[in-house]
Design an enzyme around this catalytic site. Sequence first.
Site, short mmCIF file in Angstrom:
data_model
loop_
_atom_site.label_atom_id
_atom_site.label_comp_id
_atom_site.label_asym_id
_atom_site.label_seq_id
_atom_site.Cartn_x
_atom_site.Cartn_y
_atom_site.Cartn_z
CG HIS A 201 5.40 27.62 47.85
ND1 HIS A 201 4.49 27.28 48.82
CD2 HIS A 201 5.14 26.83 46.79
CE1 HIS A 201 3.71 26.31 48.36
NE2 HIS A 201 4.08 26.02 47.12
C1 UD1 Z 1 6.41 23.05 43.38
C2 UD1 Z 1 5.00 22.76 42.87
C3 UD1 Z 1 3.99 23.34 43.84
C4 UD1 Z 1 4.24 22.87 45.25
C5 UD1 Z 1 5.68 23.19 45.62
C6 UD1 Z 1 6.03 22.72 47.01
C7 UD1 Z 1 4.72 22.65 40.44
C8 UD1 Z 1 4.18 23.36 39.28
N1 UD1 Z 1 4.77 23.36 41.57
O1 UD1 Z 1 6.59 24.45 43.36
O2 UD1 Z 1 2.69 22.94 43.46
O3 UD1 Z 1 3.36 23.50 46.14
O4 UD1 Z 1 6.55 22.55 44.69
O5 UD1 Z 1 7.31 23.13 47.37
O6 UD1 Z 1 5.08 21.52 40.34
N2 UD1 Z 1 14.46 25.06 44.10
C9 UD1 Z 1 15.59 24.87 44.84
N3 UD1 Z 1 15.76 23.63 45.41
C10 UD1 Z 1 14.89 22.62 45.24
C11 UD1 Z 1 13.76 22.84 44.46
C12 UD1 Z 1 13.53 24.05 43.90
O7 UD1 Z 1 16.41 25.76 45.02
O8 UD1 Z 1 15.13 21.52 45.78
C13 UD1 Z 1 14.22 26.41 43.52
C14 UD1 Z 1 14.64 26.48 42.08
O9 UD1 Z 1 15.27 27.69 41.90
C15 UD1 Z 1 13.34 26.47 41.32
C16 UD1 Z 1 12.34 27.06 42.32
O10 UD1 Z 1 12.83 26.69 43.60
O11 UD1 Z 1 13.44 27.20 40.16
C17 UD1 Z 1 10.96 26.54 42.16
O12 UD1 Z 1 10.95 25.11 42.15
P1 UD1 Z 1 9.87 24.30 41.27
O13 UD1 Z 1 10.05 22.85 41.45
O14 UD1 Z 1 9.86 24.85 39.90
O15 UD1 Z 1 8.48 24.75 41.88
P2 UD1 Z 1 8.03 25.08 43.36
O16 UD1 Z 1 7.88 26.57 43.46
O17 UD1 Z 1 8.91 24.42 44.37
#
Ligand code: UD1
Length: 365
Positions: A201
């Site tokens: 991821h």
């Molecule tokens: C975040 C953390 C990362 C961790 C990971 C675990 C930061 C900078 N990154 O990354 O260190 O390893 O979580 O999962 O804090 N999304 C959904 N549903 C959700 C959450 C996210 O669809 O419940 C999608 C959204 O489109 C979002 C993308 O996933 O834009 C990324 O989510 P985000 O919270 O920005 O970062 P992660 O890649 O999950």
Amino acid sequence: MHILHVVGARPNFMKAAPVMAALNSCKGVRQTLVHTGQHYDFSMSDVFFQQLGMPSPDVNLAVGSGTHAQQTAAIMCHLEVVMFDRKPDLVVVYGDVNSTVAAALVCTKLLISVAHVEAGLRSFDRTMPEEINRLLTDRVADLLLTPSTDGNENLQGEGVPAERIHFVGNVMIDTLIRLLPVADHHCPDRLHERYALITLHRPANVDDPMLLNQIIDSILDSSQDLAVIFPVHPRTRKQLKRTGYGPRLRFLDPIPYLEFIALQRDATVVITDSGGVQEETTYLGVPCLTVRENTERPVTVTLGTNTLVGRNPERLRIELELIIGGRGKRGQVPPLWDGHASRRIAEVLLAAGRPAKYELPTTAS
Ligand code: UD1
């Protein structure tokens, strides 16, 4: 003493759960749980609360997704209001996600003491957002609780006074040890074949669909005898072509904690770019190949079962073949990954007591 915990993303939940449980049994402690809403899907959040036996959050900021600046700023703005309202004596933040650094910055400016669980880890790679989050959080936190001694060395090297650093061990392993026996009942389709488990991821691996698909192709090419199980993070889902890989590759939606630890335990090999998975496989003694150039968890390589293969398909192929042939790393469990880190954390927090340094104002100024 009023202790407020801030969690936001999936990897925070299994760290906060045992700390809250350990503090629950301490006299004179009142706890508040704030969820920033950084992760909000049922499969990324609610199911973890259920399986970990965590209380529902007292406050959910529901900030959702966004750019780093948008997400961090939204958490800060909402959290500041919560701090004025709740007036905690101490705030505990976990890991290295955007919610962690946002909470640390808000609290430190309000002169509220901050404890950082999982302090001191460094990849020395500032292109990773998590490294920035780790550096800033540790810079402002009052109590730095480290999972491994490399954390102590990094912090001392950065000039942090020794009395702020406490080597408590790995609290995520507390949860793993507690729930592994339960995990069997949550793995109804227990696989009887050998399989590789993939989780990817990191933006550096998954934001470019071509690179992501190259990594998957090279895993499939070099693991001919194995099924390949891939629970897909929402971020990764957007970039993945879902067809054309053949029947050996099984895509799953993000899976709950108990199912995932059972899948890790029984895997022939785990291929990942996650931080926590490097640690869990080391504890479980399962060979792990990390598709990154570096790791902030070097103890999983020096003592554990982890091998860094970078984003190098040839290296990945060689290491996979070794593991499939039964010549993977055996490894050992690092010191204080013993299921009692949360008790040590509770002791440090209580010994720090209520700092006499501040009177929280009632409004921002
Ligand atoms: C975040 C953390 C990362 C961790 C990971 C675990 C930061 C900078 N990154 O990354 O260190 O390893 O979580 O999962 O804090 N999304 C959904 N549903 C959700 C959450 C996210 O669809 O419940 C999608 C959204 O489109 C979002 C993308 O996933 O834009 C990324 O989510 P985000 O919270 O920005 O970062 P992660 O890649 O999950």
